[in-house]
Write an enzyme that holds these catalytic residues in place. Structure first.
Site, mmCIF file in Angstrom:
data_model
loop_
_atom_site.group_PDB
_atom_site.id
_atom_site.type_symbol
_atom_site.label_atom_id
_atom_site.label_comp_id
_atom_site.label_asym_id
_atom_site.label_seq_id
_atom_site.Cartn_x
_atom_site.Cartn_y
_atom_site.Cartn_z
ATOM 1 N N ASP A 173 2.224 25.102 -77.254
ATOM 2 C CA ASP A 173 3.239 25.104 -76.923
ATOM 3 C C ASP A 173 3.789 26.105 -78.445
ATOM 4 O O ASP A 173 3.876 25.056 -79.718
ATOM 5 C CB ASP A 173 4.386 24.516 -77.180
ATOM 6 C CG ASP A 173 5.626 23.925 -77.468
ATOM 7 O OD1 ASP A 173 6.442 24.241 -76.978
ATOM 8 O OD2 ASP A 173 6.265 23.090 -77.452
ATOM 9 N N ASP A 233 8.451 29.904 -74.560
ATOM 10 C CA ASP A 233 7.439 29.115 -75.479
ATOM 11 C C ASP A 233 6.664 28.491 -75.216
ATOM 12 O O ASP A 233 5.864 27.661 -76.313
ATOM 13 C CB ASP A 233 8.326 28.755 -76.779
ATOM 14 C CG ASP A 233 9.247 27.834 -76.015
ATOM 15 O OD1 ASP A 233 9.228 27.273 -75.200
ATOM 16 O OD2 ASP A 233 9.301 26.902 -76.840
ATOM 17 N N GLU A 234 6.102 28.366 -73.842
ATOM 18 C CA GLU A 234 5.148 27.446 -73.911
ATOM 19 C C GLU A 234 4.317 27.436 -72.424
ATOM 20 O O GLU A 234 4.568 27.872 -70.993
ATOM 21 C CB GLU A 234 5.690 25.605 -73.912
ATOM 22 C CG GLU A 234 6.766 25.490 -72.468
ATOM 23 C CD GLU A 234 7.381 23.856 -72.451
ATOM 24 O OE1 GLU A 234 5.945 23.005 -73.197
ATOM 25 O OE2 GLU A 234 8.035 23.303 -72.651
#
Length: 456
Positions: free
Chosen positions: A11, A105-106
């Site tokens: 993350d 983003d993850e």
């Protein structure tokens, strides 16, 4: 669960805000909020400096400004986020063929396919440390928090434990020892309403939850959530890491730090996303027939629904109307962590929707006024040709270039004036200058398009 800790969750910390701080030296170490900047805007990401004041994702921008009035409120730069995300996802796919992106983003990574000599704790720990170093290198300094465990559920929890820039490896056999002392809200889907139901039943920790029968949990919170709680409270999760396939579509999605449970808030976000999708399509001369809604639930289950029109459209009101109808058919009571709207079946012609109602048009106008999502390309063809169309909107955070002063970004705009801070990621904090909003020397700046590699 797997016998070994072989599921990695990565993350990127405060991703959108971190990209802004990376590219804007004057904002480093200061509170930054990315999202809709108007009165009806929604916070997409807050930097850790802003979170100290209680600002969080999915909060209204109005409330965020009240909590942290001195933060920099930026509309966002999707191109920069997408490019950074692509660099990270490319890195992850270079170490394992099984990468499941959850958002920009993850992602989950299956380490069983990573070619490691073994999956013992020291080996996967060293691997993760090296991976986090490589993430900093490919992103220009962004940090990532990583969790590794025997399941997706535990890996995600582990990555949240030492944010930002942390690493937690849950050794096999220790899953329940880690999980049981935690509050029940750590389990996806346990929002404020469910927490209150469980509190009334005397259930506060995961350990207390694990001692309750599945039948009793189903009576307390319903069948779907009750069954999920019964399994997750015992750290039971056998879901595989499943790579996402890319589709040819135009889409906008957002992941939220706290699960969304307010139906009206979800509808507002979907309407704004529909407006953003419409703007991107118009900018590229596209239309599409199939409107899709993507919803990732509290337990990482991803639901997709779509509706196909008889003719292509790029009308924001039409896209918003269909997206809201798709959302209405879904049970989101357990909580939603990601919402996305997309259009596929792309074409290069449009037939006007003759059935949009006035209220739907107003919804689209609201989305156009304040998208609540990262700012995306507008009127791309004109700008790539070097022309700035009349009436260009200068959004806070937008990259610009001035004939005399060089590159910078929009600090603020209004009343016919645009204020620019002249700095880039490679320079020290720069000076601030103001110009007439129609100054012909000031243009929006875009990174150069790289030519595709020559065939071998």
């Amino acid at each position: 669960m797997r016998a070994q800790a072989s599921v990695l969750h990565l993350d990127l910390d405060a991703f959108f805000a971190a990209v802004e701080q990376r590219d804007k030296p004057s904002l480093r170490g200061k509170p930054v909020v990315v999202g809709g900047t108007g009165g009806r805007g929604v916070v997409s990401t807050a930097s850790y400096e802003a979170r100290v004041f209680g600002v969080r994702s999915a909060m209204s921008t109005r409330e965020a400004r009240a909590r942290c009035p001195n933060a920099a409120y930026l509309s966002g730069r999707f191109e920069a986020y997408r490019a950074t995300s692509q660099a990270v996802m490319t890195l992850l796919r270079s170490v394992s063929p099984l990468v499941e992106p959850l958002s920009l983003d993850e992602a989950f990574v299956d380490l069983e396919q990573a070619g490691l000599p073994d999956l013992e704790v020291p080996t996967v720990t060293a691997f993760a440390e090296d991976l986090r170093t490589r993430v900093r290198e490919v992103t220009g300094g962004l940090t990532a928090s990583v969790g590794i465990a025997s399941s997706k559920f535990l890996a995600k929890i582990a990555s949240d434990l030492r944010k930002p820039d942390g690493l937690v490896v849950v050794a096999p056999g220790t899953e329940t020892a880690l999980l049981h002392p935690m509050h029940v809200s750590v389990i996806p889907g346990v929002g404020p309403a469910t927490v209150e139901r469980l509190r009334r039943a005397g259930l506060h920790t995961v350990a207390e939850l694990a001692r309750v029968s599945e039948e009793e949990l189903v009576q307390q919170v319903g069948r779907s959530l009750g069954q999920a709680l019964h399994q997750l409270a015992r750290a039971e999760d056998d879901r595989a890491v499943v790579p996402d396939r890319e589709t040819k579509s135009v889409s906008v999605e957002g992941t939220y730090e706290h699960d969304l449970t307010d139906r009206r808030q979800m509808e507002a976000i979907v309407v704004r996303q529909a407006g953003e999708v419409a703007r991107r399509m118009k900018a590229n001369g596209l239309s599409g027939r199939t409107v899709s809604l993507k919803v990732r639930m509290y337990d990482f289950t991803t639901l997709s629904r779509s509706s196909t029109l008889p003719a292509p459209t790029e009308d924001a009101a039409t896209i918003a109307r269909l997206a809201r109808a798709l959302l209405a058919d879904l049970d989101t009571s357990g909580g939603v962590r990601l919402l996305g709207v997309g259009v596929s079946g792309l074409a290069d012609w449009v037939q006007e929707d003759l059935f949009a109602t006035a209220s739907e048009t107003e919804d689209a106008d609201a989305a156009d006024t304040d998208p609540g999502q990262p700012d995306l390309p507008e009127l791309l063809e004109l700008e790539q040709a070097g022309a700035r169309p009349r009436g260009t909107t200068w959004s806070p955070g937008m990259d610009v270039v001035h004939d005399e002063h060089g590159r910078g970004w929009v600090w603020g705009a209004g009343r016919g004036v645009v204020t620019v801070r002249f700095e880039t990621a490679e320079t020290p904090p720069g000076p601030v200058r103001s110009f007439p909003a129609d100054d012909p020397a000031l243009q929006r700046w875009r990174p150069p398009v790289e030519d595709p590699p020559e065939p071998q």
